[in-house]
Structure formats: structure tokens, C-alpha cells
Enzyme design. Structure first.
Site, PDB file in Angstrom:
ATOM      1  N   LYS A  70       0.871  -1.169   0.000  1.00 30.00           N
ATOM      2  CA  LYS A  70       0.000   0.000   0.000  1.00 30.00           C
ATOM      3  C   LYS A  70       0.912   1.223   0.000  1.00 30.00           C
ATOM      4  O   LYS A  70       2.062   1.146   0.451  1.00 30.00           O
ATOM      5  CB  LYS A  70      -0.857   0.004   1.274  1.00 30.00           C
ATOM      6  N   GLY A  74     -23.842   4.247   3.559  1.00 35.13           N
ATOM      7  CA  GLY A  74     -22.982   4.756   2.479  1.00 35.13           C
ATOM      8  C   GLY A  74     -23.401   4.210   1.127  1.00 35.13           C
ATOM      9  O   GLY A  74     -23.218   3.021   0.845  1.00 35.13           O
ATOM     10  N   GLY A 105     -22.235   5.053  -1.996  1.00 30.43           N
ATOM     11  CA  GLY A 105     -21.289   5.590  -2.977  1.00 30.43           C
ATOM     12  C   GLY A 105     -21.095   4.594  -4.102  1.00 30.43           C
ATOM     13  O   GLY A 105     -22.037   3.899  -4.502  1.00 30.43           O
ATOM     14  N   VAL A 163     -19.711   1.612  -4.360  1.00 27.15           N
ATOM     15  CA  VAL A 163     -20.079   0.217  -4.085  1.00 27.15           C
ATOM     16  C   VAL A 163     -21.497   0.131  -3.520  1.00 27.15           C
ATOM     17  O   VAL A 163     -22.312  -0.673  -3.975  1.00 27.15           O
ATOM     18  CB  VAL A 163     -19.082  -0.443  -3.109  1.00 27.15           C
ATOM     19  N   TYR A 176     -24.108   1.976  -3.761  1.00 25.60           N
ATOM     20  CA  TYR A 176     -25.219   2.230  -4.693  1.00 25.60           C
ATOM     21  C   TYR A 176     -25.432   1.020  -5.617  1.00 25.60           C
ATOM     22  O   TYR A 176     -26.560   0.621  -5.889  1.00 25.60           O
ATOM     23  CB  TYR A 176     -24.963   3.498  -5.517  1.00 25.60           C
TER      24      TYR A 176
HETATM   25  P1  NAD Z   1     -17.228   6.011  -2.053  1.00 24.82           P
HETATM   26  O1  NAD Z   1     -16.432   7.149  -1.540  1.00 24.82           O
HETATM   27  O2  NAD Z   1     -17.674   6.026  -3.475  1.00 24.82           O
HETATM   28  O3  NAD Z   1     -18.568   5.850  -1.171  1.00 24.82           O
HETATM   29  C1  NAD Z   1     -18.621   6.045   0.216  1.00 24.82           C
HETATM   30  C2  NAD Z   1     -19.978   6.659   0.527  1.00 24.82           C
HETATM   31  O4  NAD Z   1     -20.094   6.765   1.936  1.00 24.82           O
HETATM   32  C3  NAD Z   1     -20.134   8.072  -0.052  1.00 24.82           C
HETATM   33  O5  NAD Z   1     -21.390   8.193  -0.717  1.00 24.82           O
HETATM   34  C4  NAD Z   1     -20.082   8.959   1.197  1.00 24.82           C
HETATM   35  O6  NAD Z   1     -20.822  10.165   1.053  1.00 24.82           O
HETATM   36  C5  NAD Z   1     -20.658   8.025   2.232  1.00 24.82           C
HETATM   37  N1  NAD Z   1     -20.363   8.381   3.623  1.00 24.82           N
HETATM   38  C6  NAD Z   1     -19.274   9.027   4.119  1.00 24.82           C
HETATM   39  N2  NAD Z   1     -19.402   9.166   5.456  1.00 24.82           N
HETATM   40  C7  NAD Z   1     -20.585   8.586   5.804  1.00 24.82           C
HETATM   41  C8  NAD Z   1     -21.267   8.406   7.037  1.00 24.82           C
HETATM   42  N3  NAD Z   1     -20.767   8.845   8.191  1.00 24.82           N
HETATM   43  N4  NAD Z   1     -22.457   7.756   7.019  1.00 24.82           N
HETATM   44  C9  NAD Z   1     -22.996   7.305   5.856  1.00 24.82           C
HETATM   45  N5  NAD Z   1     -22.383   7.467   4.664  1.00 24.82           N
HETATM   46  C10 NAD Z   1     -21.201   8.096   4.635  1.00 24.82           C
HETATM   47  O7  NAD Z   1     -16.412   4.697  -1.717  1.00 24.82           O
HETATM   48  P2  NAD Z   1     -16.608   3.244  -2.328  1.00 24.82           P
HETATM   49  O8  NAD Z   1     -15.650   3.058  -3.439  1.00 24.82           O
HETATM   50  O9  NAD Z   1     -18.061   2.990  -2.537  1.00 24.82           O
HETATM   51  O10 NAD Z   1     -16.081   2.344  -1.112  1.00 24.82           O
HETATM   52  C11 NAD Z   1     -16.875   2.160   0.059  1.00 24.82           C
HETATM   53  C12 NAD Z   1     -16.083   1.358   1.076  1.00 24.82           C
HETATM   54  O11 NAD Z   1     -15.745   0.083   0.515  1.00 24.82           O
HETATM   55  C13 NAD Z   1     -14.749   1.982   1.494  1.00 24.82           C
HETATM   56  O12 NAD Z   1     -14.484   1.652   2.834  1.00 24.82           O
HETATM   57  C14 NAD Z   1     -13.743   1.294   0.596  1.00 24.82           C
HETATM   58  O13 NAD Z   1     -12.454   1.278   1.165  1.00 24.82           O
HETATM   59  C15 NAD Z   1     -14.324  -0.099   0.525  1.00 24.82           C
HETATM   60  N6  NAD Z   1     -13.933  -0.848  -0.672  1.00 24.82           N
HETATM   61  C16 NAD Z   1     -14.191  -0.358  -1.904  1.00 24.82           C
HETATM   62  C17 NAD Z   1     -13.822  -1.080  -3.032  1.00 24.82           C
HETATM   63  C18 NAD Z   1     -14.115  -0.582  -4.419  1.00 24.82           C
HETATM   64  O14 NAD Z   1     -13.993  -1.371  -5.376  1.00 24.82           O
HETATM   65  N7  NAD Z   1     -14.515   0.681  -4.594  1.00 24.82           N
HETATM   66  C19 NAD Z   1     -13.180  -2.322  -2.880  1.00 24.82           C
HETATM   67  C20 NAD Z   1     -12.950  -2.820  -1.595  1.00 24.82           C
HETATM   68  C21 NAD Z   1     -13.331  -2.063  -0.492  1.00 24.82           C
END
Ligand code: NAD
Length: 354
Positions: free
Chosen positions: A81, A181, A183, A185, A187
Site C-alpha cells: 500500500k 454509504g 457511494g 459500491v 449504490y
Molecule cells: P465512495 O467514496 O464512493 O462511497 C462512500 C460513501 O459513503 C459516499 O457516498 C459517502 O458520502 C458516504 N459516507 C461518508 N461518510 C458517511 C457516514 N458517516 N455515514 C454514511 N455514509 C457516509 O467509496 P466506495 O468506493 O463505494 O467504497 C466504500 C467502502 O468500501 C470503502 O471503505 C472502501 O475502502 C471499501 N472498498 C471499496 C472497493 C471498491 O472497489 N470501490 C473495494 C474494496 C473495499
């Protein structure tokens, strides 16, 4: 005294590299936790860390997590990382990203970089001007694009496996899932659950995302802190880490926790608390491995959707086996997963050492 070797987060990391470039302002730490299974792979996070120690702790913990995640996904990759100290909105210049590329290139392929918080595919395209050890590109021959849809699919399938084990239900039809959340993932997960006939309760700090979820999925909305109190069948944390802790776990009114966020348990004791309360927890680094599988498809060359699909199928079988074994041994699922991962890494390390 060394801050690295004495850090509570140090876990026999193979290398920790500090890079500084006075011309571009780059301050980065790249941690290679293990290359036993293959070159270390993991995203780069850019944040305005207040103290160097915080950046170091983050990179040490996250790189170790990647070793475990890649091992559980049976990828020929180790764990690494990187973190860049700075405000992505102000400090992220093309020159800084190029010098980050130089830092990755100097490691000669021991570490493959991809995007994480504060760093997107467009930034990876700039890093790629200086190093070939880049994944998560949006364009190009082997580009895999946004990993989130594959992650969301893995969460959806893993959630159904957890429901099968805990509730003896073959599908999510008629169940209520509380998603924290929505976002990238969250959604995607909401869409899959809605299509499969589940009811949704969602929370987010982004009002636009909430509005869409209400319109598209008829989701009920609760404020961010109330998501822990929702009476539902599943809680799916898809926002920040450390949200399963001594304050929140006693409030949960769900039999299953299955979501995408990384490092959901603040400390291992929170996993024990979930078990004590009879809540089945899907270990985060197992259920959310879809994204790294997609990225691996790019690192290993000639991105092939069929290979990604087969790896995701295999990961889901592993998650199923983790739940079966945890019931058989009366252990928390994350304890079982940790044991399997550690064994795979140790065997690979011994093979490599000859
Ligand atoms: P993202 O930033 O697109 O979505 C996160 C969402 O959480 C956003 O809509 C944000 O507004 C919301 N949020 C922030 N604070 C909040 C709170 N206090 N309460 C409710 N909602 C809140 O991120 P993502 O890519 O969707 O990833 C989500 C999680 O999954 C992260 O922890 C990330 O590390 C993990 N993850 C993502 C992936 C990937 O492929 N994107 C893979 C493995 C793990």
C-alpha cells in the site's frame, strides 16, 4: 530508536520506503508487507495526515490487510500500500504524481500501485508516465477500469451466502437491508438488492445520492447515526472503517453484518462482541475482494472478464467455507479467515525461501 520497527502496526513488513522530492513536494511512504505470493499490490491513499506517525500506521495496517485479502482471493499477489501526505484538492499536481511514479519504479516491480481514497484513475494515468507498475487505469490495452461494480457484485453474493447460513433463507426477497454509504459500491449493491426484491434503508452524508436511492429503489432514509439502530435483517457498512466498535455493536438489531468497507472492526474484540450477540459477520477483506480481483486481472496482463468471474466464484466458495468452518469450530468468521490467510502466506513464504 526506529519508529517503523517499534510501531504497534509493524508486522514483519518486508520493506518500508520513504520517498521525498523537494521539487514536487512529494512525501510518500510505500509499504511492502509481503511478496511471498507475488508482487505486492494495493492502492495509494492521499490524505492530509496531521502527523507522520498517522501516515505510517495507516500504510503499515493497510498493506498487511492487502496481503491477507490477496491470499483469500487466491491471487498470485502479495500485499502493499502507499500513502501520500497532502491535501488531494490542493497538493495533487501532475509533477507530484510523476515523482510518485518514480518512487514506484525504483522498487523495480516489488509494488504495484492503484487508486484508493483521494486518488483516481486519471491520477494513475499520470503515474503511468513514469512507471509500468500501475493498475486501475481507465484506458489502454489491459485497463480494468472502475473495480466498484465487481466489488458490489461480490458483496451482494456474499451477503446472500451469509443470509443462507444465518437465516436459512435462499434469497434476499422480502428481507430488509440497511446500507451505510451509497457511494460507488453501496449504490451498486442497493440496485442488486432492489432487483432481488429486498427493502432498503439507507444513510449517507451526500444528499444527492440519497435522493436518487429514494427515487430509484424506494429506499427509506435515516440519518447517519441512526443506521446502527435500524431493525433489519442485514447491516451493510459501505462507507468508513472502524464502524463496528464498542459503541455501535451493542446497538445493532440485525442478525447479519455484510458490507464493503475496509477494516470494519476497530479492534479484534469487536468481532468477539458480534459473535457474543449472535450476529454473523462477513469478514470484510474476504467479502470485498472483488475489486482487487478486477485490478489483478490488469496486473497479470490481458484483462479477461471470464478470469475475473471465475476468481470471484472461487472467492464466494471460500466465504461459504469460512462460515461453515466458523460454525463447526464455534469461532468468529474473521478468526477462521485470518487462520486460512496466515497459513497460505506462510506456506508461500517457505516455498519461496526454498
Ligand atoms: P465512495 O467514496 O464512493 O462511497 C462512500 C460513501 O459513503 C459516499 O457516498 C459517502 O458520502 C458516504 N459516507 C461518508 N461518510 C458517511 C457516514 N458517516 N455515514 C454514511 N455514509 C457516509 O467509496 P466506495 O468506493 O463505494 O467504497 C466504500 C467502502 O468500501 C470503502 O471503505 C472502501 O475502502 C471499501 N472498498 C471499496 C472497493 C471498491 O472497489 N470501490 C473495494 C474494496 C473495499
Amino acid at each position: 530508536m526506529s519508529a517503523v520497527f517499534d510501531s504497534a502496526s509493524f508486522d514483519d513488513h518486508e520493506a518500508v520506503n520513504f520517498s521525498h522530492c523537494p521539487e514536487t513536494g512529494l512525501k510518500a511512504i510505500i509499504a511492502v508487507h509481503s511478496t511471498a505470493l507475488g508482487p505486492a499490490a494495493g492502492g495509494c491513499r492521499m490524505r492530509l495526515y496531521e502527523r507522520e506517525e498517522e501516515a505510517l500506521t495507516d500504510v503499515l495496517r493497510l498493506s498487511r490487510g492487502m496481503t491477507y485479502k490477496n491470499a483469500m482471493a487466491e491471487l498470485p499477489l502479495g500485499g502493499g500500500k502507499s500513502v501520500v501526505v497532502g491535501d488531494p484538492a490542493k497538493d495533487k499536481t501532475a509533477r507530484l504524481l510523476e515523482s510518485l511514479g518514480d518512487a514506484v519504479e525504483r522498487l523495480g516491480g516489488d509494488y504495484w500501485i492503484a487508486e484508493d481514497m483521494g486518488i483516481g484513475p486519471e491520477d494513475m494515468a499520470i503515474v503511468a508516465r513514469r512507471t509500468r507498475y500501475v493498475a486501475g487505469l481507465a484506458k489502454g490495452k489491459a485497463a480494468s477500469g472502475d473495480p466498484s461494480p465487481v466489488t458490489a457484485e461480490g458483496i451482494f453474493r456474499g451477503l446472500k451466502i451469509a443470509v443462507k447460513h444465518k437465516l436459512q433463507r435462499p434469497s434476499v426477497k422480502g428481507l430488509t437491508v440497511a446500507i451505510q454509504g451509497i457511494g460507488h459500491v453501496g449504490y451498486g449493491l442497493a440496485r442488486l438488492l432492489h432487483e432481488a426484491g429486498a427493502s432498503l434503508v439507507v444513510s449517507d452524508v451526500n444528499q444527492a445520492a440519497l435522493k436518487s436511492a429514494v427515487a430509484e429503489f424506494e429506499a427509506d432514509v435515516v440519518d447517519p447515526d441512526s443506521i446502527y439502530d435500524v431493525d433489519a435483517d442485514v447491516f451493510a457498512p459501505c462507507a468508513a472503517g472502524a464502524i463496528l466498535n464498542a459503541n455501535t455493536v451493542p446497538r445493532l438489531k440485525v442478525p447479519v453484518v455484510a458490507g464493503a468497507a475496509n477494516n470494519q472492526l476497530d479492534v479484534p474484540e469487536s468481532g468477539a462482541l458480534l459473535k457474543q450477540r449472535g450476529i454473523l459477520y462477513a469478514p470484510d477483506y474476504v467479502i470485498n475482494g472483488g475489486g482487487i480481483i478486477n485490478v489483478a486481472g490488469e496486473i497479470l496482463g490481458n484483462y479477461d472478464p471470464a478470469w475475473v468471474r471465475a476468481k470471484l466464484d472461487r472467492l464466494m466458495q471460500t466465504l461459504d467455507a469460512v462460515f461453515t468452518e466458523s460454525a463447526r469450530q464455534d469461532l468468529s468468521p474473521e478468526v477462521v479467515a485470518d487462520r486460512i490467510a496466515r497459513q497460505r502466506i506462510e506456506e508461500a513464504r517457505l516455498r519461496k525461501a526454498g
